[in-house]
Design an enzyme around this catalytic site. Sequence first.
Site, mmCIF file in Angstrom:
data_model
loop_
_atom_site.group_PDB
_atom_site.id
_atom_site.type_symbol
_atom_site.label_atom_id
_atom_site.label_comp_id
_atom_site.label_asym_id
_atom_site.label_seq_id
_atom_site.Cartn_x
_atom_site.Cartn_y
_atom_site.Cartn_z
ATOM 1 N N HIS A 118 0.865 -1.181 0.000
ATOM 2 C CA HIS A 118 0.000 0.000 0.000
ATOM 3 C C HIS A 118 0.898 1.226 0.000
ATOM 4 O O HIS A 118 1.717 1.410 0.902
ATOM 5 C CB HIS A 118 -0.926 0.023 1.217
ATOM 6 C CG HIS A 118 -1.872 1.182 1.191
ATOM 7 N ND1 HIS A 118 -3.143 1.106 0.644
ATOM 8 C CD2 HIS A 118 -1.732 2.464 1.636
ATOM 9 C CE1 HIS A 118 -3.747 2.266 0.760
ATOM 10 N NE2 HIS A 118 -2.909 3.119 1.355
ATOM 11 N N CYS A 119 0.738 2.082 -1.011
ATOM 12 C CA CYS A 119 1.598 3.263 -1.157
ATOM 13 C C CYS A 119 0.864 4.496 -0.648
ATOM 14 O O CYS A 119 -0.118 4.925 -1.267
ATOM 15 C CB CYS A 119 1.996 3.443 -2.625
ATOM 16 S SG CYS A 119 3.076 4.862 -2.893
ATOM 17 N N PRO A 120 1.303 5.106 0.453
ATOM 18 C CA PRO A 120 0.631 6.314 0.939
ATOM 19 C C PRO A 120 0.814 7.508 0.013
ATOM 20 O O PRO A 120 -0.019 8.414 -0.007
ATOM 21 C CB PRO A 120 1.293 6.554 2.306
ATOM 22 C CG PRO A 120 2.615 5.877 2.218
ATOM 23 C CD PRO A 120 2.427 4.697 1.325
#
Length: 375
Positions: A167-169
């Site tokens: 998951h890439c913020p």
Amino acid sequence: MVRVTWKLASAPQTVCNYLKWQWKKMKLSYQTFFYNHFMDHGYFADICMEPMFWFVDNFTKFLGPFFVFAVCALTVSVIGIAYWIGLPYWWGRNPALTVVLFLVGHWLLANICFHYYMAASVSPGYPPQGALIPEAASICKKCIAPKPPRTHHCSVCNRCIIKMDHHCPWLNNCIGHYNHRYFFLYMVYMVVGVFFLIVFGVELAYYEVWLDPSDANSDDDDYLEGHPVRFNHSVIVPVPEYLTGNHSSSEPASPSQKRTARQSCIIYMAFINVGVFVALGSLAMWHARLIGAGETSIEAHINKAETKRLAAQNKVYANPYDLGRRKNWRLFLGLVGGRTWRHVLLPSSHGPPGSGLTWPSVHSDAEGDADESKD
């Protein structure tokens, strides 16, 4: 003959035995109270850490839009400074070269913007709800639903993601089957783009920041005293006005303030570009190695643990989804069904081959719906 035993001498041992017995009772009571078939130390640790996991997951989800805004703001600021300072500088140096730099720079900019937007907006892919899944690797304990191979649950999105990488913020999105290519190409073009700015900004930064403008009229052999020119391999090139202080403006304080603002912007660009080049370049190299090996970030840790486990049994572990470096890259970039490198060098919205529910492996003879003959 009667032997007298003093109880005081055995008191330490008695106390020690008593404490050991109490500890055993407490441990037994603890295990009896919490024990069930699924209970172990790892599960208990996860339960204790659950509030922290909840905070991190919700914190990441809440700050996602702010991270996206920060990326866009930094990119716009760097591009604005390049237009304001870099473009006029190179136009004064060599107009023909400036046209080439303008075209190359905008090709990179178009790819950066396109791939970032697609990576942030395209769904990573979710298992179908209520539909028949051709192959299920396990059951998700949180979704209570079958998981196709290479599918993992994202605690931030609270959903299972097909071929989840992470998951890439900075994108406020998961990286999965349908947007993994956009994410990787965004990193590649961003690294190339900042390297482009660094290479063609070193000379400008030298004259703006490291070289004192007053040195242009000093005893330096590279300059003619009293004249705004410098030698460059027997060619006399005019020194830009902002280096000599000869401005047409009638305001006395403006040139000094302008030079200070320009120097601050160049130093800002230097820190941003070098930092992005090192950080994002390292991440891009890491992902390139994973792609060549046919695995994701999550699978890299799983495969490493399996390799160690089987090595203890004198066995060798092989990644079942590693079809060879060349084929791995072709499937990842979607260079199947007649697509060529034009679809990589230019913005292209083509999706990956296959549905992500079944995967070709070294143990299968056919490639299923990831066959190269399909788009």
